[in-house]
Design an enzyme around this catalytic site. Sequence first.
Site, short mmCIF file in Angstrom:
data_model
loop_
_atom_site.label_atom_id
_atom_site.label_comp_id
_atom_site.label_asym_id
_atom_site.label_seq_id
_atom_site.Cartn_x
_atom_site.Cartn_y
_atom_site.Cartn_z
N LYS A 22 29.56 51.34 38.05
CA LYS A 22 29.59 50.21 37.13
C LYS A 22 28.16 49.71 36.93
CE LYS A 22 34.15 50.17 37.17
NZ LYS A 22 34.99 49.54 38.14
N TYR A 78 41.47 52.88 29.27
CA TYR A 78 41.60 51.96 30.41
C TYR A 78 42.32 50.68 29.98
CZ TYR A 78 40.23 48.15 33.57
OH TYR A 78 40.25 47.04 34.39
N LYS A 88 46.00 49.10 31.06
CA LYS A 88 46.18 47.79 31.68
C LYS A 88 47.10 46.91 30.82
CE LYS A 88 44.53 46.31 34.94
NZ LYS A 88 44.90 46.34 36.38
N THR A 138 42.83 42.44 33.23
CA THR A 138 41.46 42.33 32.73
C THR A 138 41.43 41.68 31.35
OG1 THR A 138 39.66 43.72 31.87
CG2 THR A 138 41.80 44.73 31.94
N ASP A 139 40.27 41.12 30.99
CA ASP A 139 40.10 40.57 29.63
C ASP A 139 40.05 41.68 28.58
OD1 ASP A 139 37.59 41.63 30.24
OD2 ASP A 139 36.46 39.80 29.82
N GLU A 140 39.85 42.94 29.03
CA GLU A 140 39.67 44.03 28.06
C GLU A 140 40.94 44.30 27.24
OE1 GLU A 140 37.31 47.31 29.53
OE2 GLU A 140 36.39 46.04 31.05
#
Length: 360
Positions: free
Chosen positions: A203, A164, A168, A138-140
């Site tokens: 979401k 989270y 990741k 993910t970009d997070e």
Amino acid sequence: MNKFSRTIVITGGAGFIGSHVVRLFVNKYPDYRIINLDLLTYAGNLANLSDVEHKENYEFVKMDICDYDNVLRLFESQHVDGIIHLAAESHVDRSIKDPFLFARTNVMGTLSLLQAAKTAWLNTPEGFEGKRFYHISTDEVYGALEIGGGLFTETTPYSPHSPYSASKASSDHFVRAFHDTYGMPTIVTNCSNNYGPYQFPEKLIPLFINNIRHRRQLPVYGKGENVRDWLYVEDHARAIDLIFHKGKTADSYNIGGFNEWRNIDIVRLLVATVDRLLGRKEGEDLDLITFVTDRQGHDLRYAIDSTKLKSELGWEPSLQFEEGIEKTVRWYLENEQWLNSVTSGDYEQYYARMYGDKKC
Ligand code: NAD
Ligand code: TYD
């Protein structure tokens, strides 16, 4: 003789993005055998794949990615040569409540898959030749950006803030470590927020479509000024297909839509779209918007620069956001039974009866 040219395990194939990836691969590559490995947590639902479940090149295996012994047995006995890894705990709010679960699934689960793939592959005469371990991230992991600032590129340093994104980021590091240490052919992609059919209604987008439909409150965190970069899920699945086949080993690619929206603007668009499609007066449900206490550690802005993917492999998003939102809202309104079933939890009980409750 095995009539399939390859055997690919897709983990998390019963979830939101995974189900689109499984559908694409099963339909596009009849000569590939696709094994969907999924534990069927609350987020996994085999109804997402009812249109491909009877195809000859598709199999489902209920398994926990953390169950190293069974994962290794599967990889060895089925001569798996590709892994596309999507299984994860994926919701930031849940990670704030239960960070241990995120470390278990996302970190230990990924490590278990890496170690099993390495062991299985190095036990064959050809070793890593022709194999690929593709990790979906993910970009997070890059942290948060200022409003109006730059974009995340593949060289942006990792700076995760939520449990989270920390889990990741850790799993991404393990994947790269398996390449750097053992020479395992790995690849990592970091994608922006996805939306589209079959997303679990916890979401933002599916939750709010469902709430507008039932005229329930729309809990916007803080002032709704946080920005996300949104990509239609089938565009992500297309990128995964391209990168799995053509991406450079040991490299990483950002995937995003160049499509930044403030949450509050998305919520207004959703209200207008749902109201219009249900024949209500346009905007009549705007008063459902309720500003609530902000998420802890809420990242202000994510925005992905996917120039590398475009220039190296020619990928571009295919849908404009307004078009994608219209398609998505229509899908949720037309698939009321799916929405009702996942919000009631009926399917979890059904699959527990069918496949047993065994957590491997
Ligand atoms: P999801 O929550 O909809 O699905 C996750 C799937 O993983 C479910 O089918 C679940 O049953 C399965 N799973 C969970 N724990 C498991 C375990 N221990 N063993 C086997 N299976 C298990 O997630 P999603 O939104 O489809 O995301 C898929 C992947 O893409 C994740 O790795 C996520 O981090 C990443 N990603 C998601 C987004 C997004 O916007 N949703 C964006 C970028 C990256
Ligand atoms: P979400 O869909 O949970 O994705 P992520 O946290 O991975 O970006 O949330 C998208 C944005 O919407 C995020 O800024 C948090 C916000 N949000 C709300 O304002 N209210 C909600 O009820 C939810 C679920 C999210």
